[in-house]
Design a protein around this motif. Sequence first.
Motif, PDB file in Angstrom:
ATOM      1  N   THR A  28       0.840  -1.196   0.000  1.00  0.00           N
ATOM      2  CA  THR A  28       0.000   0.000   0.000  1.00  0.00           C
ATOM      3  C   THR A  28       0.875   1.246   0.000  1.00  0.00           C
ATOM      4  N   THR A  29       0.618   2.141  -0.926  1.00  0.00           N
ATOM      5  CA  THR A  29       1.406   3.364  -1.042  1.00  0.00           C
ATOM      6  C   THR A  29       0.552   4.582  -0.711  1.00  0.00           C
ATOM      7  N   ALA A  30       1.232   5.665  -0.393  1.00  0.00           N
ATOM      8  CA  ALA A  30       0.548   6.920  -0.093  1.00  0.00           C
ATOM      9  C   ALA A  30      -0.046   7.509  -1.371  1.00  0.00           C
ATOM     10  N   TYR A  31      -1.098   8.278  -1.194  1.00  0.00           N
ATOM     11  CA  TYR A  31      -1.752   8.906  -2.337  1.00  0.00           C
ATOM     12  C   TYR A  31      -0.785   9.821  -3.080  1.00  0.00           C
ATOM     13  N   SER A  32       0.074  10.526  -2.348  1.00  0.00           N
ATOM     14  CA  SER A  32       1.020  11.431  -3.001  1.00  0.00           C
ATOM     15  C   SER A  32       2.030  10.675  -3.851  1.00  0.00           C
ATOM     16  N   VAL A  33       2.366   9.431  -3.472  1.00  0.00           N
ATOM     17  CA  VAL A  33       3.248   8.602  -4.286  1.00  0.00           C
ATOM     18  C   VAL A  33       2.565   8.260  -5.607  1.00  0.00           C
ATOM     19  N   LYS A  34       1.286   7.921  -5.533  1.00  0.00           N
ATOM     20  CA  LYS A  34       0.533   7.645  -6.756  1.00  0.00           C
ATOM     21  C   LYS A  34       0.442   8.903  -7.630  1.00  0.00           C
ATOM     22  N   GLN A  35       0.187  10.023  -6.999  1.00  0.00           N
ATOM     23  CA  GLN A  35       0.056  11.270  -7.752  1.00  0.00           C
ATOM     24  C   GLN A  35       1.324  11.628  -8.517  1.00  0.00           C
ATOM     25  N   ALA A  36       2.471  11.253  -7.963  1.00  0.00           N
ATOM     26  CA  ALA A  36       3.744  11.606  -8.607  1.00  0.00           C
ATOM     27  C   ALA A  36       3.891  10.965  -9.979  1.00  0.00           C
ATOM     28  N   MET A  37       3.081   9.949 -10.271  1.00  0.00           N
ATOM     29  CA  MET A  37       3.180   9.257 -11.560  1.00  0.00           C
ATOM     30  C   MET A  37       2.292   9.878 -12.631  1.00  0.00           C
ATOM     31  N   LEU A  38       1.629  10.982 -12.338  1.00  0.00           N
ATOM     32  CA  LEU A  38       0.680  11.572 -13.287  1.00  0.00           C
ATOM     33  C   LEU A  38       1.348  12.434 -14.354  1.00  0.00           C
ATOM     34  N   ARG A  39       2.629  12.671 -14.237  1.00  0.00           N
ATOM     35  CA  ARG A  39       3.352  13.468 -15.226  1.00  0.00           C
ATOM     36  C   ARG A  39       4.278  12.571 -16.043  1.00  0.00           C
ATOM     37  N   ASP A  40       4.407  12.875 -17.319  1.00  0.00           N
ATOM     38  CA  ASP A  40       5.342  12.167 -18.186  1.00  0.00           C
ATOM     39  C   ASP A  40       6.711  12.850 -18.147  1.00  0.00           C
ATOM     40  N   TRP A  41       7.762  12.029 -18.243  1.00  0.00           N
ATOM     41  CA  TRP A  41       9.127  12.534 -18.179  1.00  0.00           C
ATOM     42  C   TRP A  41       9.919  12.023 -19.372  1.00  0.00           C
ATOM     43  N   GLY A  42      10.755  12.857 -19.932  1.00  0.00           N
ATOM     44  CA  GLY A  42      11.672  12.421 -20.983  1.00  0.00           C
ATOM     45  C   GLY A  42      12.870  11.723 -20.381  1.00  0.00           C
ATOM     46  N   SER A  43      13.153  10.515 -20.837  1.00  0.00           N
ATOM     47  CA  SER A  43      14.190   9.709 -20.194  1.00  0.00           C
ATOM     48  C   SER A  43      15.590  10.291 -20.380  1.00  0.00           C
ATOM     49  N   TRP A  44      15.822  11.117 -21.405  1.00  0.00           N
ATOM     50  CA  TRP A  44      17.130  11.719 -21.627  1.00  0.00           C
ATOM     51  C   TRP A  44      17.156  13.180 -21.180  1.00  0.00           C
ATOM     52  N   ASP A  45      16.020  13.684 -20.741  1.00  0.00           N
ATOM     53  CA  ASP A  45      15.925  15.096 -20.395  1.00  0.00           C
ATOM     54  C   ASP A  45      16.727  15.405 -19.126  1.00  0.00           C
ATOM     55  N   ALA A  46      17.209  16.647 -19.049  1.00  0.00           N
ATOM     56  CA  ALA A  46      18.021  17.046 -17.898  1.00  0.00           C
ATOM     57  C   ALA A  46      17.252  16.931 -16.592  1.00  0.00           C
ATOM     58  N   ASP A  47      15.950  17.201 -16.625  1.00  0.00           N
ATOM     59  CA  ASP A  47      15.155  17.096 -15.397  1.00  0.00           C
ATOM     60  C   ASP A  47      15.133  15.657 -14.888  1.00  0.00           C
ATOM     61  N   PHE A  48      14.997  14.704 -15.794  1.00  0.00           N
ATOM     62  CA  PHE A  48      14.971  13.312 -15.350  1.00  0.00           C
ATOM     63  C   PHE A  48      16.352  12.846 -14.926  1.00  0.00           C
ATOM     64  N   ARG A  49      17.392  13.315 -15.584  1.00  0.00           N
ATOM     65  CA  ARG A  49      18.744  12.969 -15.138  1.00  0.00           C
ATOM     66  C   ARG A  49      18.984  13.482 -13.727  1.00  0.00           C
ATOM     67  N   ALA A  50      18.460  14.654 -13.428  1.00  0.00           N
ATOM     68  CA  ALA A  50      18.585  15.195 -12.073  1.00  0.00           C
ATOM     69  C   ALA A  50      17.821  14.337 -11.073  1.00  0.00           C
ATOM     70  N   MET A  51      16.668  13.807 -11.486  1.00  0.00           N
ATOM     71  CA  MET A  51      15.901  12.916 -10.610  1.00  0.00           C
ATOM     72  C   MET A  51      16.684  11.650 -10.309  1.00  0.00           C
ATOM     73  N   THR A  52      17.329  11.099 -11.310  1.00  0.00           N
ATOM     74  CA  THR A  52      18.135   9.887 -11.104  1.00  0.00           C
ATOM     75  C   THR A  52      19.276  10.159 -10.125  1.00  0.00           C
ATOM     76  N   ALA A  53      19.944  11.279 -10.298  1.00  0.00           N
ATOM     77  CA  ALA A  53      21.033  11.637  -9.380  1.00  0.00           C
ATOM     78  C   ALA A  53      20.508  11.833  -7.961  1.00  0.00           C
ATOM     79  N   ASP A  54      19.324  12.416  -7.848  1.00  0.00           N
ATOM     80  CA  ASP A  54      18.735  12.665  -6.533  1.00  0.00           C
ATOM     81  C   ASP A  54      18.417  11.364  -5.816  1.00  0.00           C
ATOM     82  N   LEU A  55      17.805  10.413  -6.524  1.00  0.00           N
ATOM     83  CA  LEU A  55      17.465   9.154  -5.851  1.00  0.00           C
ATOM     84  C   LEU A  55      18.720   8.398  -5.448  1.00  0.00           C
TER      85      LEU A  55
END
Length: 398
Positions: A28-55
């Motif tokens: 069971t996950t939190a509602y906010s975790v589910k909500q985070a999946m509502l946006r599409d991300w470009g796998s090569w985009d700088a924003d997603f690369r920053a997300m990978t570095a953050d995790l």
Amino acid sequence: MAPEFSQTAPLEAPALGEPYLLTPGPLTTAYSVKQAMLRDWGSWDADFRAMTADLRRRLLALIGDDKGDYDCVPIQGSGSFCVEAMLGSFVPKDGKVLVLANGAYGLRAAQTMDYLGRAHTLIDKGDYLPPRGDEVAAALDADPAITHVIAIHCETSSGILNPLAEISDAVHSRGRKLLVDSMSAFGAVPLEVGRIPYEAMVSSANKCIEGVPGFGFVIAKKTALEAAKGNSHSLSLDVHAQWATMEKTGQWRFTPPTHVVAAFIEALKMHEAEGGVAARGARYTQNRDVMVAGMKELGFETLLSDQWLSPIIVTFFCPADPNFVFSKFYDLMKDKGFIIYPGKLTVVDSFRVGCIGRMDAHVMRRVVEAAGQSLAEMGVTSAAPPSAALDERSKLAA
């Protein structure tokens, strides 16, 4: 002992009337975790690369690596993908692995070694007991060809929390290398490298961090990552190649689970806000204690003695009453909003109840209430297990 969890207000209920998943992940996950999946991300985009570095940074913060000796490598796929990636990447082709098993996941590691064609030997403790440090020490002393040991942190087929510290001491003192499958424990049970010096460990997004399925991760010594070059049997499961690419470009080699990564970062933020590993483990421990006490009041018995119960999942014997049919019990529990887990043992009939996920003691009391109602609806007058099951537990645990 985990610190006392002091929350008094219930956690929010699952979204849209979903049942609680009383499983060791997905959970069971939190509602906010589910909500985070509502946006599409470009796998090569700088924003997603920053997300990978953050995790990667956030996960490394959980292991107490003050010297910067370790790095984190996310891997697409389920937990078993990551275990295979770890074994295939860090064990050289001429290495030999001591596999410690006391349930399905240790045996799966041995099966993986068969598929890899790498030398290995097995200590199989069955369903009731953990491998101990002195047994590991004796096996290593008897076979100098063993280069690595793989241990399961929490064996969820039975619910045993294995004594990883004493296993690590035995391995480290003999100059061998420890690999840890912490799939169902990392994030709730401490795994700090200052106390347990492992070569590498693996876990998954959809376990104690409370993310959703789609990827796992390897945390390993940088020296081990460097030495892993050329070891892997697989293109897609080559941890060194994934690490080298991320270090050079910030990108995953192949299409990443972008939405799952976004959800996981939200889950990591919630994990930190709750108080990190100690607080998450305390909540799960309270979940277990409340649920086990209530189930015992109904007459159920746990497979394991209290000494080995993990805060992750608990296995119960099925009642001896002929009116008890697990499939019916499962359906009745689901009707009441709780999805439980079948047993995964070969010796006795059992079922499992998970303690992890976005749940607290308030929920676990409702689980016990639902179990009592389900027994009554089935006409089960006693939840006591067969005497033979208790005899088997006593004999094997002796």
